[in-house]
Design an enzyme around this catalytic site. Sequence first.
Site, short mmCIF file in Angstrom:
data_model
loop_
_atom_site.label_atom_id
_atom_site.label_comp_id
_atom_site.label_asym_id
_atom_site.label_seq_id
_atom_site.Cartn_x
_atom_site.Cartn_y
_atom_site.Cartn_z
N GLU A 60 -31.64 -94.46 -8.11
CA GLU A 60 -31.14 -95.19 -6.97
C GLU A 60 -29.63 -94.95 -6.84
O GLU A 60 -28.92 -94.87 -7.86
CB GLU A 60 -31.41 -96.70 -7.12
CG GLU A 60 -32.84 -97.09 -6.79
CD GLU A 60 -33.21 -96.79 -5.34
OE1 GLU A 60 -32.52 -97.26 -4.42
OE2 GLU A 60 -34.18 -96.05 -5.13
N HIS A 100 -30.69 -93.66 0.32
CA HIS A 100 -31.95 -94.42 0.36
C HIS A 100 -31.88 -95.54 1.41
O HIS A 100 -31.99 -96.73 1.11
CB HIS A 100 -32.28 -95.00 -1.02
CG HIS A 100 -33.74 -95.34 -1.16
ND1 HIS A 100 -34.25 -95.92 -2.29
CD2 HIS A 100 -34.79 -95.19 -0.31
CE1 HIS A 100 -35.56 -96.12 -2.15
NE2 HIS A 100 -35.90 -95.67 -0.94
#
Length: 315
Positions: free
Chosen positions: A262, A282
């Site tokens: 992430e 993302h």
Amino acid sequence: MKIVLLESLGVSDALLNACARPFVEAGHTFAAYPKDTDPQVQLERAGDADVIMLANMPLTGAVISGCHNLKFIDVAFTGVDHVDLDAARAKGVTVSNAAGYSTQAVAELTVCMMLDLLRKVPQVGERCRNGGTKEGLVGCELGSRTVGIVGAGAIGTRTAQLCAAFGSRVLAYKRHVTGEEPGFMTFVPLDELLAQSDIVSLHCPLNDESRGLINAGTIAKMKEGALLINAARGPVVDSQALADALNSGRLGGAGIDVFEMEPPVPSDHPLLHARNTILTPHVAFATAESMEARCRIVFDNLKAWLDGAPINRVL
């Protein structure tokens, strides 16, 4: 029941409180915390919870096992590969997801990346700011391209539909074709899709079959100068192999929304330095509309589970 939300759902306090109020009024307790990926902090917050809500941060087996009262994990996300399902299964915990909340959002950003790459938007924007012209930067139309959709679930199908609306020829690949798929997609074997597509767009879940699906070998099967879009899961792509193909000119460009981790993405990540690459941290799933939708879905999931009829169940 004690209900614990372990990270923000990205909505206003007013909407979150409105969704939680019926459960509090029914005698349950509800506590919401900011995101913290430290398992010890998670255990401190949810160790005695009956229900854990979370979005896309990791929930490890150690945390699941340590929550002795845990009965239900309510995931405000489509994918659940960040949750240790084996630990949940061993504990008899039910898991539901927020299926469908981001279908339109992800499909739109996917097409946005296709258009930006085809029309060379980053390059012409920079050229314009520096007093230049379009010379050497004339792009192509999406409607004249063949788009290959890898993974024709809800998001892949919606992306295919949008591409078809532009006039694209749309090929698709998925493991199990039922014969009831929409007519705007032509299903072909993966190798055929890679060989024929001007743009390959990934929409498959992360599993043993899809991990590393796009690698040096499969890239070699793609058309010279083809574009790759990944709004699925980062580990579906071998980032170094993709960067090498971009820097050598073997591929013409890439739009990447997901990575092996992430964001923030480490500064030495190969795709940060690859040619003709649009990168986003993302965000494909994240729109005002999708955040509200997933909030409502997870509380609907909670009500259904409490009523003894779980919905959106993945375990």
